[in-house]
Every structure is written in structure tokens, then in C-alpha cells.
Design a protein around this motif. Structure first.
Motif, PDB file in Angstrom:
ATOM      1  N   UNK A  73       8.777   0.328   7.239  1.00  0.00           N
ATOM      2  CA  UNK A  73       9.081  -0.882   6.487  1.00  0.00           C
ATOM      3  C   UNK A  73      10.085  -0.620   5.372  1.00  0.00           C
ATOM      4  N   UNK A  74      10.406   0.634   5.180  1.00  0.00           N
ATOM      5  CA  UNK A  74      11.270   0.980   4.061  1.00  0.00           C
ATOM      6  C   UNK A  74      12.389   1.910   4.539  1.00  0.00           C
ATOM      7  N   UNK A  75      13.608   1.619   4.066  1.00  0.00           N
ATOM      8  CA  UNK A  75      14.779   2.439   4.369  1.00  0.00           C
ATOM      9  C   UNK A  75      15.380   2.912   3.048  1.00  0.00           C
ATOM     10  N   UNK A  76      15.502   4.215   2.898  1.00  0.00           N
ATOM     11  CA  UNK A  76      16.125   4.788   1.701  1.00  0.00           C
ATOM     12  C   UNK A  76      17.563   5.185   2.046  1.00  0.00           C
ATOM     13  N   UNK A  77      18.492   4.799   1.202  1.00  0.00           N
ATOM     14  CA  UNK A  77      19.915   5.110   1.395  1.00  0.00           C
ATOM     15  C   UNK A  77      20.348   6.033   0.266  1.00  0.00           C
ATOM     16  N   UNK A  78      20.696   7.266   0.598  1.00  0.00           N
ATOM     17  CA  UNK A  78      21.026   8.269  -0.410  1.00  0.00           C
ATOM     18  C   UNK A  78      22.532   8.519  -0.379  1.00  0.00           C
ATOM     19  N   UNK A  79      23.224   8.072  -1.419  1.00  0.00           N
ATOM     20  CA  UNK A  79      24.683   8.226  -1.502  1.00  0.00           C
ATOM     21  C   UNK A  79      25.034   9.378  -2.445  1.00  0.00           C
ATOM     22  N   UNK A 132      23.100   7.727  12.300  1.00  0.00           N
ATOM     23  CA  UNK A 132      22.562   6.359  12.329  1.00  0.00           C
ATOM     24  C   UNK A 132      23.600   5.365  12.863  1.00  0.00           C
ATOM     25  N   UNK A 133      24.867   5.599  12.569  1.00  0.00           N
ATOM     26  CA  UNK A 133      25.899   4.686  13.072  1.00  0.00           C
ATOM     27  C   UNK A 133      25.973   4.722  14.602  1.00  0.00           C
ATOM     28  N   UNK A 176      22.678  -1.031  11.008  1.00  0.00           N
ATOM     29  CA  UNK A 176      22.077  -1.402  12.292  1.00  0.00           C
ATOM     30  C   UNK A 176      21.252  -0.249  12.853  1.00  0.00           C
ATOM     31  N   UNK A 177      21.816   0.952  12.768  1.00  0.00           N
ATOM     32  CA  UNK A 177      21.083   2.115  13.262  1.00  0.00           C
ATOM     33  C   UNK A 177      19.810   2.349  12.477  1.00  0.00           C
ATOM     34  N   UNK A 178      19.897   2.185  11.148  1.00  0.00           N
ATOM     35  CA  UNK A 178      18.706   2.376  10.310  1.00  0.00           C
ATOM     36  C   UNK A 178      17.649   1.318  10.626  1.00  0.00           C
ATOM     37  N   UNK A 179      18.085   0.078  10.800  1.00  0.00           N
ATOM     38  CA  UNK A 179      17.143  -1.003  11.092  1.00  0.00           C
ATOM     39  C   UNK A 179      16.513  -0.810  12.481  1.00  0.00           C
ATOM     40  N   UNK A 180      17.341  -0.477  13.470  1.00  0.00           N
ATOM     41  CA  UNK A 180      16.820  -0.309  14.839  1.00  0.00           C
ATOM     42  C   UNK A 180      15.795   0.814  14.897  1.00  0.00           C
ATOM     43  N   UNK A 226      18.449   7.555   5.167  1.00  0.00           N
ATOM     44  CA  UNK A 226      19.839   7.735   5.595  1.00  0.00           C
ATOM     45  C   UNK A 226      20.543   8.579   4.535  1.00  0.00           C
ATOM     46  N   UNK A 227      20.990   9.756   4.948  1.00  0.00           N
ATOM     47  CA  UNK A 227      21.594  10.695   4.005  1.00  0.00           C
ATOM     48  C   UNK A 227      23.122  10.638   4.105  1.00  0.00           C
ATOM     49  N   UNK A 228      23.758  10.090   3.095  1.00  0.00           N
ATOM     50  CA  UNK A 228      25.221  10.113   3.037  1.00  0.00           C
ATOM     51  C   UNK A 228      25.667  10.677   1.691  1.00  0.00           C
TER      52      UNK A 228
END
Length: 391
Positions: free
Chosen positions: A113-119, A193-194, A101-105, A76-78
Motif C-alpha cells: 500500500x506504500x511506495x517510497x521514492x528515494x531521490x 521499475x520503468x 507505472x512499474x512501482x504501482x504495478x 524505488x531507489x533513484x
């Protein structure tokens, strides 16, 4: 740059439920599970496209990742490397669980199994708090991007996640096929993703209540994002909304830069007759990009473009000739035009020399900015070439 911005409110994504998961579930309902086929069908039915600028169909990315070889990952690129963009951080502060929720779905659908969140460099406290409340059996990992314009490009984001310098590199395959360490990677921005989160909770009906039949839903806009902090806003508007409902007529009477520093100049008055619609804007030769809107408000668009070119030339990854030499030369030649020297042919030549020849999209976007100005504001450009003073 300080990212202070008026916290946005809106009818869907920015309706807001805050970082408390219980309040979020009361507002949006439980998170449904979908197979990749089911989620692809939902995204395709709404023609859900990426909101990071390129507008690529999310259904196509999802399908490619689901069919790929190896364990997929979700990114997820933010990071929003552009100083004038604040929509994703605003979304993460206002509705963090919706993008999660969007990332999980999507992660469940493709088997990640892995979600990266880039802020951005400052991080987002509300998002970190929200992740702490999630109970899914997924591994969430935060990364903070560098304070650099090109740091938010998809290839630069994948470099950061892989533990390398946060700079764009040449890529030979889409990340959906071969992304993070060669694995199929679903990378998109937070707003995208939202919307997927809405589909997986409230359902497509919640999206269809807004927008038009061809472009359902809403879009986030960053207004005056590089102006004084008190003037910056993020708003959410339904597709099809007239620009006159977003900006007052006096601001539409002057040129407006749409899509940010890599965007296109809309001629003075051109937006009066257009809706907030990626299709309609594309038909007029304009792009909404990542939703950055910068009215000129009486400032000279030529001088404004010269300032942006100086900035963009300073923000390159310096990994290719067009970035290392071409962009500074283009900015210098354009400065000469601003100062009344007949260098327009050289500006056009240099724009052609950098376009499509860099290791990333940075030179292409910079050339697009220059060319759009020459088309949208010919009188102002001629005024400079002829040595007439401007504002």
C-alpha cells in the motif's frame, strides 16, 4: 557534485512523455493489473534483471516479496550516490510516469500500500509533479538521500526510509525477505521499475522490439558522468549494440572504466569486439554495473585510479575496520606506486585484506577497481613502478 547532464533520449525508456499523465497514457496506454504470479511470469520471460548494479532477477525478488509474511512495501531507489551516474534522475525527468507505472504495478501485484521514492539530495521536480497526478490508492512518500557515495546502497536506502542515518549497515537477510522494519520489501532502482512499467502498459512486445533474444530490451548508460557538465550524457542503447556505436574508435583505443568507481577497467581496444551486453562483458571479466562508462581519453589510468581511491576512502561509512582503516591504507599504498615506489605487493595485500570483510560492499567494490587496473593496464603500472613518467 552538480548533476547537470544532457537530457537523454532513447528508443524505449527515454522516448519521453513528460510529467503530464494524459500525454503519458496516450503514448503508453492504460496500466494493466497483474497478480504476482502473472507479473513474475512476465519478468522471468524477459529475464528482467535489476539495473542498479547487482543484476539480480526481478522475478525472484517479486516472488519472494509476494510469499513473505507481513504487508510488503515498495522502494524505488533513484538516489545515485555515485557522482558519475545520472541515468535514473534523467529517466525520472524524462519519463516519470513510466517508473511510477512499474512501482504501482508491482505494489498491486504483491499487495503493498506504500511506495517510497528515494531521490538524490536535489530531488526531482518532474517526478514530484507526476506523483501529484496519480490517482491510485497508494501512499507515495519521498525521501532525499545524503550526498555520499555509499548513500545509494540498498541497506543505506532502507536506513534512510526508516528514519535513521543514510549509511549502510550489515544485513543478514535479503530485503525481499526482511527489509524495511522487517517487512518484505521490493527494492530496486528506477530503471528496473520503468521496464516493469513498460510490461504493465505497452506489454512485453514493446521490450522485445529491441535487443537480442537472450537480452531483450535496452539499457541506460551514463557517459563521462564526472566530467565537465557540458560533456555528460545519458544514452539508451539496445542490448547487443556494438560499443563502436556508443563511443568513437579513438576512445575505445584507450582503457575504459566500466561500471563506475566500483567497476572494472577494460583494456585499451578490448571493447572494439564486444557488444553492450552484460553476458558478453561478464565473459570478458568485465561488469557494466549501473551503466556508468568512463573513457580515459589519454589520461593515465593509474593516476585516475589513484584519484578514485582517494575519493572512495573518504566516502566510507566508517563502520568497519576495512572501511575505517583499510581503504585509506590501500589508497596511500597505491599513491606510492604512482610515485614510483615498489609497493605493488602491499597494494595486493591490502586489497585482499579489505575484500569481503566490510559491513557493506564498499570495500569489495574498491578492491575490484584496483585489481582490474592491475590486470587491464600492466604496462602503465610497471611504468610507474619503474619510475617512468606518464601522462
Amino acid at each position: 557534485m552538480t548533476s547537470v547532464v544532457t537530457l537523454g533520449r532513447g528508443p524505449l525508456l527515454l522516448a519521453g512523455s513528460g510529467p503530464e499523465l494524459g500525454e503519458h497514457r496516450r503514448r503508453w496506454g492504460p496500466l494493466a493489473r497483474f497478480s504476482a504470479t502473472e507479473l513474475v511470469a512476465r519478468c522471468r520471460a524477459l529475464d528482467l534483471r535489476g539495473r542498479g548494479g547487482a543484476g539480480f532477477p526481478l522475478a525472484d525478488k517479486l516472488g519472494a516479496v509476494a510469499r513473505g509474511r507481513g504487508r510488503p512495501v515498495v522502494v524505488v531507489n533513484l538516489s545515485e550516490g555515485e557522482p558519475a551516474s545520472h541515468k535514473d534522475v534523467t529517466l525520472a525527468r524524462t519519463s516519470p510516469h513510466l517508473l511510477l507505472d512499474g512501482a504501482v504495478a508491482t505494489a498491486r501485484a504483491v499487495g503493498a500500500r506504500q511506495v517510497h521514492l528515494v531521490t538524490g539530495p536535489q530531488g526531482v521536480a518532474e517526478l514530484e509533479q507526476a506523483v501529484g497526478q496519480r490517482e491510485e490508492r497508494l501512499r507515495f512518500t519521498f525521501h532525499r538521500a545524503a550526498d555520499l557515495f555509499v548513500a545509494g546502497q540498498s541497506a543505506a536506502v532502507l536506513e534512510l526510509v526508516a528514519g535513521r542515518p543514510n549509511l549502510p549497515v550489515t544485513t543478514w537477510q535479503p530485503s525481499a525477505h526482511s527489509g524495511l522494519r522487517g517487512r518484505p520489501t521490493l527494492l530496486s532502482n528506477a530503471e528496473t521499475f520503468a521496464v516493469a512499467g513498460v510490461l504493465a502498459t505497452a506489454g512485453p512486445e514493446a521490450v522485445l522490439r529491441h535487443g537480442t533474444p537472450l537480452e531483450p530490451g535496452t539499457t541506460l548508460l551514463s557517459l563521462d558522468g564526472d566530467g565537465p557538465p557540458a560533456t555528460r550524457q545519458v544514452v539508451e542503447v539496445a542490448h547487443g549494440t556494438r560499443w563502436g556505436a556508443v563511443l568513437p574508435p579513438s576512445r575505445l583505443d584507450a582503457p575504459v572504466l566500466l561500471g563506475g568507481y566500483h567497476g572494472t577497467w577494460a583494456p585499451a581496444g578490448a571493447l572494439h569486439d564486444l557488444p553492450v551486453s552484460r553476458r558478453a562483458l561478464a565473459g570478458a571479466g568485465l561488469t557494466l554495473g549501473a551503466g556508468v562508462v568512463l573513457p580515459s581519453d589519454g589520461r593515465c589510468a593509474v593516476r585516475r585510479t589513484a584519484e578514485l581511491l582517494d575519493y572512495l576512502a573518504s566516502q566510507s561509512a566508517r563502520r568497519s575496520g576495512p572501511c575505517l582503516n583499510g581503504l585509506p591504507a590501500l589508497a596511500s599504498a597505491f599513491r606510492e606506486v604512482v610515485d614510483g615506489r615498489p609497493r605493488l605487493d602491499e597494494v595486493r595485500r591490502l586489497a585482499g585484506r579489505v575484500d569481503g570483510r566490510g559491513a557493506c560492499a564498499h570495500p569489495d567494490g574498491t578492491a575490484r577497481l584496483v585489481r582490474s587496473l592491475l590486470v587491464a593496464c600492466p604496462d602503465a603500472v610497471d611504468g610507474h613502478v619503474e619510475g617512468r613518467c606518464c601522462r
